[in-house]
Design an enzyme around this catalytic site. Structure first.
Site, mmCIF file in Angstrom:
data_model
loop_
_atom_site.group_PDB
_atom_site.id
_atom_site.type_symbol
_atom_site.label_atom_id
_atom_site.label_comp_id
_atom_site.label_asym_id
_atom_site.label_seq_id
_atom_site.Cartn_x
_atom_site.Cartn_y
_atom_site.Cartn_z
ATOM 1 N N ARG A 165 23.550 -20.891 -12.791
ATOM 2 C CA ARG A 165 24.490 -21.222 -11.696
ATOM 3 C C ARG A 165 25.282 -22.500 -12.002
ATOM 4 O O ARG A 165 25.537 -23.320 -11.116
ATOM 5 C CB ARG A 165 23.751 -21.410 -10.360
ATOM 6 C CG ARG A 165 23.019 -20.211 -9.866
ATOM 7 C CD ARG A 165 23.933 -19.036 -9.535
ATOM 8 N NE ARG A 165 23.123 -17.938 -9.083
ATOM 9 C CZ ARG A 165 22.476 -17.099 -9.895
ATOM 10 N NH1 ARG A 165 22.615 -17.205 -11.216
ATOM 11 N NH2 ARG A 165 21.755 -16.121 -9.407
ATOM 12 N N SER A 238 22.730 -17.092 -0.980
ATOM 13 C CA SER A 238 21.673 -18.090 -1.227
ATOM 14 C C SER A 238 22.262 -19.483 -1.049
ATOM 15 O O SER A 238 23.268 -19.810 -1.683
ATOM 16 C CB SER A 238 21.143 -17.972 -2.653
ATOM 17 O OG SER A 238 20.606 -16.703 -2.852
ATOM 18 N N GLU A 335 23.246 -24.425 -3.767
ATOM 19 C CA GLU A 335 24.039 -23.546 -4.638
ATOM 20 C C GLU A 335 25.460 -23.490 -4.083
ATOM 21 O O GLU A 335 26.437 -23.403 -4.807
ATOM 22 C CB GLU A 335 23.410 -22.147 -4.656
ATOM 23 C CG GLU A 335 24.202 -21.162 -5.486
ATOM 24 C CD GLU A 335 23.517 -19.812 -5.637
ATOM 25 O OE1 GLU A 335 22.312 -19.768 -5.944
ATOM 26 O OE2 GLU A 335 24.200 -18.797 -5.457
#
Ligand SMILES: Cc1cc2nc3c(=O)[nH]c(=O)nc-3n(C[C@H](O)[C@H](O)[C@H](O)COP(=O)(O)OP(=O)(O)OC[C@H]3O[C@@H](n4cnc5c(N)ncnc54)[C@H](O)[C@@H]3O)c2cc1C
Length: 341
Positions: A165, A238, A335
């Site tokens: 990520r 998320s 995130e």
């Protein structure tokens, strides 16, 4: 190109949260992009590029700068006579429609990333990943506007520094605006159904070698049952990254929580399931404070009711971070990008 003033950001994000942007414009080509950035520089205001707004949380006070919504469209498929096809997609293309097209054309590489909201331009920014796949693995290069030099340049796969990520685009924040992504997709690949949910899906149906299309459809179905519908709920998927810890830290955590799931990374560290910690250790699955909750089926996903504010989401996420730190000692990271005023 028109630059508007005081445009409410909420409808441009999947959280459906965010006050007014001081300036807002939509760009559809290179010239408009240069014009927009030049405008922000001349006005001495910050700028931020927006795709589908599915990984951002804007402040209730809005954004005191220019929002550049990228709607650069177009894609080309080139068969270069090797095992691979070179596929170029402009930043404003819808990600999932693009995935559908690659599957239709029998190209392997991004089928496991089906059904992720957002646009092509943002995919390399956080190196989107799901079901055992990461986009960085099939990105050949990324064409960007370097806003420091105001030149269009091609960044290679290596330049992009992809990891979990993460990419150069998150570190050199605001410097590069993605205009086009070049993918290298395999014509005769193999589907990757090793990820637990996918493996179960096909085992239950006794399908040993699913087709590309079957994998895409399976992922769409699994995700539908597991994630909130962002067209209905305010969410950015998320909210936190799964923490990556050393083998020693993981062993300590496992002494306390023997069933804690962990997945080895190539560097020997372990990616820990934060969803499990939130659910089993922090008792946070379905937790609600005011208008914000963790999703009943996946505690890593936050959902906001209509009318929720960014302050409520941030307070809620602080509460989760505190619980995780108190129970496990882990410091977790977002995130989702929290845009500042
Ligand atoms: C229900 C749901 C499920 C999700 N599932 C997943 C998942 O499985 N895996 C996953 O990885 N993500 C997932 N996400 C997060 C999100 O969809 C991805 O991160 C997606 O790539 C964001 O795309 P976007 O166009 O909406 O980006 P935006 O939210 O508009 O932008 C995200 C960031 O990228 C920057 N950016 C956007 N476009 C450009 C550009 N052209 N150039 C430079 N910077 C740019 C923005 O400034 C911002 O910092 C999910 C989100 C939701 C709502």
């Amino acid at each position: 190109m028109t630059i508007s003033e005081n445009v409410v950001i909420a409808p441009y994000t999947t959280f459906k949260i965010g006050g007014p942007a001081r300036f807002f414009c939509i760009v559809t080509n290179d010239d408009e992009l240069v014009e927009a950035v030049t405008f922000a520089k001349e006005k001495a205001v910050r700028f931020i590029v927006l795709g589908g707004g599915s990984n951002v949380l804007f402040s209730d006070d809005g954004f005191n700068g220019l929002i550049i919504k990228n709607e650069m469209m177009g894609k080309t498929f080139t068969d270069d006579g090797t095992l691979y096809s070179v596929v170029d997609a402009n930043a404003g293309e819808d990600w999932d429609e693009f995935v559908a097209l690659t599957v239709e054309k029998d190209l392997f590489g991004i089928e496991n990333l089906s059904s992720i909201p957002g646009k092509v331009g943002a995919a390399p920014v956080q190196n989107i990943g799901a079901y055992g796949a990461e986009v960085g693995k099939v990105v050949a290069s990324v064409r960007v506007l370097d806003t420091e030099t105001m030149k269009f340049v091609e960044l290679s796969f290596v330049d992009c520094k992809f990891s979990y990520r993460d990419s150069i685009f998150k570190h050199e924040k605001g410097r590069y605006i993605v205009t086009k992504v070049r993918f290298r997709l395999c014509k005769q690949g193999e589907v990757n159904i090793g990820y637990k949910d996918l493996a179960h899906f096909f085992a239950d149906r006794k399908i040993a070698k699913p087709s590309l299309k079957e994998v895409r459809n399976a992922i769409i179905e699994i995700r539908k049952n597991k994630l909130p519908d962002w067209k209905v709920w305010g969410t950015a998927g998320s909210f936190f990254k799964n923490p990556i810890v050393t083998a020693e830290v993981f062993a300590e955590l496992q002494k306390k929580y023997p069933e804690l799931p962990g997945y080895p990374e190539s560097d020997g560290r372990i990616k820990v399931s934060l969803g499990w910690i939130l659910d089993k250790v922090c008792d946070a699955k379905g937790l609600t404070l005011g208008n914000v909750s963790t999703y009943e089926k996946q505690a890593l996903v936050l959902v906001a009711k209509p009318g929720a504010t960014a302050t409520e989401v941030i307070n809620f996420s602080n509460e989760l971070m505190k619980r995780v730190r108190e129970k496990t000692g882990l410091i977790i990271e977002g995130e989702v990008e929290w845009a500042v005023v």
